[in-house]
Design an enzyme around this catalytic site. Sequence first.
Site, PDB file in Angstrom:
ATOM      1  CB  SER A 174      -1.056  -0.045   1.227  1.00 49.72           C
ATOM      2  OG  SER A 174      -0.057  -0.115   2.374  1.00 49.72           O
ATOM      3  CG  HIS A 175       2.476   3.284   2.600  1.00 51.13           C
ATOM      4  ND1 HIS A 175       1.845   2.450   3.469  1.00 51.13           N
ATOM      5  CD2 HIS A 175       1.948   4.273   2.841  1.00 51.13           C
ATOM      6  CE1 HIS A 175       0.741   3.218   4.020  1.00 51.13           C
ATOM      7  NE2 HIS A 175       1.049   4.439   3.593  1.00 51.13           N
ATOM      8  CG  HIS A 233       4.979  11.642   5.696  1.00 50.49           C
ATOM      9  ND1 HIS A 233       4.602  10.107   5.335  1.00 50.49           N
ATOM     10  CD2 HIS A 233       6.025  11.440   6.574  1.00 50.49           C
ATOM     11  CE1 HIS A 233       5.777   9.282   5.897  1.00 50.49           C
ATOM     12  NE2 HIS A 233       6.614  10.110   6.455  1.00 50.49           N
ATOM     13  CB  ALA A 284      -3.507   3.692  10.376  1.00 46.59           C
ATOM     14  CG  ASP A 332      -4.003  -1.626   4.063  1.00 44.10           C
ATOM     15  OD1 ASP A 332      -3.271  -2.009   3.187  1.00 44.10           O
ATOM     16  OD2 ASP A 332      -3.691  -1.382   5.205  1.00 44.10           O
ATOM     17  CG  HIS A 341     -12.727   5.820  24.821  1.00 43.37           C
ATOM     18  ND1 HIS A 341     -11.593   6.372  25.687  1.00 43.37           N
ATOM     19  CD2 HIS A 341     -12.913   4.729  25.126  1.00 43.37           C
ATOM     20  CE1 HIS A 341     -11.541   5.419  26.582  1.00 43.37           C
ATOM     21  NE2 HIS A 341     -12.364   4.505  26.431  1.00 43.37           N
ATOM     22  CE  LYS A 342      -8.951   2.160  26.734  1.00 43.76           C
ATOM     23  NZ  LYS A 342      -8.378   1.013  27.645  1.00 43.76           N
ATOM     24  N   GLY A 349       6.618  -6.361  12.313  1.00 39.37           N
ATOM     25  CA  GLY A 349       7.812  -6.223  11.628  1.00 39.37           C
ATOM     26  C   GLY A 349       8.228  -7.351  11.053  1.00 39.37           C
TER      27      GLY A 349
END
Lengths: 341, 341
Positions: A53-54, A126, A186, A194, A236-237, A312
């Site tokens: 996607s990048h 960016h 994200a 995505d 909310h977090k 990763g």
Amino acid sequence: MSAQSEHAGSRPLSLDALVSLLEKIFLRHGTSAEVARVLAENCAGAERDGAHSHGVFRIPGYVSTLKSGWVNGRAVPVVEDVASGFVRVDAANGFAQPALAAARPLLVEKARSAGIAVLAIRNSHHFAALWPDVEPFAYEGLVALSVVNSMTCVVPHGADRPLFGTNPIAFAAPRAAGEPIVFDLATSAIAHGDVQIAARKGELLPPGMGVDSLGQPTRDPKAILEGGALLPFGGHKGSALSMMVELLAAALTGGHFSFEFDWSNHPGAKTPWTGQLLIVIDPSKAAGQDFAERSQELVRQMHGVGLRRLPGDRRHRERAKSAEQGITLDEQTLAQLQALA
Amino acid sequence: MSAQSEHAGSRPLSLDALVSLLEKIFLRHGTSAEVARVLAENCAGAERDGAHSHGVFRIPGYVSTLKSGWVNGRAVPVVEDVASGFVRVDAANGFAQPALAAARPLLVEKARSAGIAVLAIRNSHHFAALWPDVEPFAYEGLVALSVVNSMTCVVPHGADRPLFGTNPIAFAAPRAAGEPIVFDLATSAIAHGDVQIAARKGELLPPGMGVDSLGQPTRDPKAILEGGALLPFGGHKGSALSMMVELLAAALTGGHFSFEFDWSNHPGAKTPWTGQLLIVIDPSKAAGQDFAERSQELVRQMHGVGLRRLPGDRRHRERAKSAEQGITLDEQTLAQLQALA
């Protein structure tokens, strides 16, 4: 090598060959040599690591943005040494990655001297993954945290309409016996790239990712992209963290909030014109055992409770595979890139 | 005032009266005067702000921990000036809040001079809410971020057994026309204190918060507390953030990971013996408009898209109510506290 390729008609490229191809594209569309090099390495690296996607998926967006006059591909970033732990960069309406590259030596020097340093990039675009910005610090033995805000497409938890960007948080830390610990998430329930990929493939999204133009929940990626919006991850977090990213990446850099720029006079513009913050810490200043040994111990314990994959890990596996087999692009994508070069 | 009380038999106390009562309890159970003052103000402040899971509800846990000999209530923190942006504190097996109080003036001085500074607290016990540690920086015009790890009770996403603590992240930023923007979020799906409160009340939890001792999903808070575990919030993203908290709060301070301490020889011990990291940034070093004006603009826009309540709003409302009406405790709780004093 073609026998090992995943898709019929695909051709493997070396990393260097892909970087050269992408450099040509950037140069042809008006960037300086330095900007072309930095962006080509960034984008080819994402493709190499399976971060599609990048990866080269982003090239048409870079090109249309450069054509639109929205971003300055020849911008020369202005680095300001503000304090013993504070570096600012005015990216001068250019891309964020060359601004980071310009300020990086001073940032590392300050982090090693002061123990911690912050880089505040403003007036920047960016359009890439965030983990390539932090991972190199971990290879130098440093801990790095970065946030970047983007463009209004996320509805704050408890609100009716979008305001925040997808506002990712990336983190990297060295470890003794293995690749650095790196994540890039994200704060939206799903990354914008995505959603674009799912729309292109005609796939439905999992529930809870976004709303349509009427604010109703939808699993259709096109309904999200065409007047709809994303939701934050984790209720909310995640929403609170996205708000924090707006404050750190925009208010603390002198950049735009995700809702503050207007590209309506630049059809084809795709790159958010905002800000980015990086915090780099030198763990050799910490008490106790060597940091990289400690992070290695955490990883060992994580595997011990049954975790098979670290954040990763997939990227490192794909990177190794690409080094061995080359980077596989399908014929259509390769032809498209060659036409742009 | 009693006519305004919410519960039959409750009695309102002034903040000062509650602080004095709690100070007596701490002193009687073996803390120094300084430690008693810091912890009493912290705990009474949480109760005043309606943060009941970290208010006087915690006192029996503090008392049993002090009685068990697990924590040193008379510890004198050792502050180390490591670099122009790096302060370390050895809390000397005492509480984290007195360690922060001891290092705070140096931390603020460094943040204002270097633009950013980090405080690494190790060998410390944190048994309180995290927002009281960051909020005061925002009142001084600074931006603050803090993380603290706790004790193994959260299953990493994709693992089988618990490893991480509830590992909260707290953030505070000043704003021009109103109280600071402050949040404090556990990276677990629910805070441990809220599970304890639900267990005490005999209430079920929402789905997705935790698992029982066999690793099966459960809504019973007692099943979570008795051999079960919590889940991270937001799936793999919350889990990645919890991992980051372990690295920052333990590996980067020289403190224990959440899984590293053994209190089995101290029955009654409740306080995790870990570490805490604080990062403080001086926004006056940033380019562009005044930070507090910018954060105010973000809040204005958040209300503009329909957000009615900001993180922290409820606390500020409760705080104002307590200032006017006093702090309401039920008779049983008050009697219990008086018996401990």
